[in-house]
Enzyme design. Sequence first.
Site, mmCIF file in Angstrom:
data_model
loop_
_atom_site.group_PDB
_atom_site.id
_atom_site.type_symbol
_atom_site.label_atom_id
_atom_site.label_comp_id
_atom_site.label_asym_id
_atom_site.label_seq_id
_atom_site.Cartn_x
_atom_site.Cartn_y
_atom_site.Cartn_z
ATOM 1 N N GLU A 240 8.982 -4.512 10.090
ATOM 2 C CA GLU A 240 10.021 -2.803 9.747
ATOM 3 C C GLU A 240 9.775 -1.919 11.575
ATOM 4 O O GLU A 240 9.067 -2.317 12.202
ATOM 5 C CB GLU A 240 8.526 -1.900 9.343
ATOM 6 C CG GLU A 240 8.488 -0.299 8.974
ATOM 7 C CD GLU A 240 7.649 0.064 8.133
ATOM 8 O OE1 GLU A 240 6.418 -0.384 7.274
ATOM 9 O OE2 GLU A 240 7.826 0.974 7.044
ATOM 10 N N ASP B 74 0.856 -1.022 0.138
ATOM 11 C CA ASP B 74 -0.171 0.085 -0.311
ATOM 12 C C ASP B 74 0.921 1.319 0.097
ATOM 13 O O ASP B 74 0.741 2.130 -0.071
ATOM 14 C CB ASP B 74 -0.655 -0.249 0.688
ATOM 15 C CG ASP B 74 -0.435 -0.008 2.204
ATOM 16 O OD1 ASP B 74 1.587 -0.375 2.185
ATOM 17 O OD2 ASP B 74 -0.915 0.071 3.441
ATOM 18 N N LYS C 162 -1.520 -9.776 2.854
ATOM 19 C CA LYS C 162 -0.913 -8.951 3.991
ATOM 20 C C LYS C 162 -1.212 -7.793 5.034
ATOM 21 O O LYS C 162 -2.138 -7.225 4.354
ATOM 22 C CB LYS C 162 0.659 -8.647 3.684
ATOM 23 C CG LYS C 162 1.670 -7.823 4.883
ATOM 24 C CD LYS C 162 3.209 -7.470 4.453
ATOM 25 C CE LYS C 162 3.043 -6.117 3.649
ATOM 26 N NZ LYS C 162 2.889 -4.734 4.555
ATOM 27 N N ASP D 236 -0.943 -5.868 -0.331
ATOM 28 C CA ASP D 236 -1.783 -5.354 1.326
ATOM 29 C C ASP D 236 -2.520 -4.956 0.961
ATOM 30 O O ASP D 236 -3.469 -4.715 -0.065
ATOM 31 C CB ASP D 236 -0.953 -4.031 1.365
ATOM 32 C CG ASP D 236 0.824 -4.502 2.534
ATOM 33 O OD1 ASP D 236 0.136 -5.076 3.041
ATOM 34 O OD2 ASP D 236 1.204 -3.331 1.848
HETATM 35 O O1 KIV Z 1 3.501 -0.814 1.433
HETATM 36 C C1 KIV Z 1 4.490 -1.447 1.748
HETATM 37 O O2 KIV Z 1 5.645 -0.532 0.665
HETATM 38 C C2 KIV Z 1 5.277 -2.309 2.325
HETATM 39 C C3 KIV Z 1 6.886 -2.913 2.606
HETATM 40 C C4 KIV Z 1 7.430 -1.440 3.358
HETATM 41 C C5 KIV Z 1 7.135 -3.936 3.758
HETATM 42 O O3 KIV Z 1 4.404 -2.703 3.460
#
Ligand code: KIV
Length: 272
Positions: free
Chosen positions: A190, A52, A121, A91
Amino acid sequence: MSVHQSNIKRVTTHILQEMKARGEKISMLTAYDFSMAKILDAAGIDILLVGDSASNVMAGNETTLPITLDQMIYHATSVIKAVKRAFVVVDIPFGSYQGNSSEALRSAIRIMKESGAHAVKLEGGREIKESVLRILSAGVPVMGHLGLTPQSIYKFGTYTVRAKEEEEAKRLLEDAKILEECGCFAIVLEKIPAKLGEQVAKSVNIPVIGIGAGGGVDGQVLVTHDLLGITKDFQPRFLRRYADLFNVMTEAVQGYIKDVKGKEFPNKKESY
Ligand code: KIV
């Protein structure tokens, strides 16, 4: 022999698990469009994350909160078309799963059905357990995300390192174990202390992929535009830039402008 060098046609959750078991580090990068995904997949990346972070990188928003489920599906559909080998994780965006496991399941199913992605995710630990279980019960692989969780940025107020204090570190470790028990196939950590990252990776049997979580985890993820130096102003300590595409692209475009203005492009060979 690494998976990259072997004959394995497609990376799966099972292969990622085997990589952790034999100590082979997992490589993961973000992708939001067909052309970039094609390059990253052909280069041998293990996991592509349709993050995201597209909200920041592609749409120019300050946070990840505004991106919609439809927009995530649009990006994921483009990425999937390009991929032959990598495992593609998408995501679930802010507002499409928190506090409502039925909605979480609906969102996950839409992503899987409409884009053809391989997994989803979600950000959070015990507070999203019900949603994680519901999605897993439908046969959709789930990757967790702990530590700095950008969808909660207004709750935390800053993008600084998380879980530096003992109490937060203990909670994070417990959350990682909860996600593993639920059946998540991997967890992203993270921006947390390296020592804690290593401790989590040693405490769970599923792969732990870090971004700013040190070298003791099972793999690394970065935002591709950061790694390539397309984004310029974002300079966290954990970021290693492998190219300076901002300047390469600027010079290329300036060359084009000069040639157009100077009537040097197109030449005879470039004309019909
Ligand atoms: O959205 C994203 O790019 C992420 C990464 C930073 C793991 O969740």
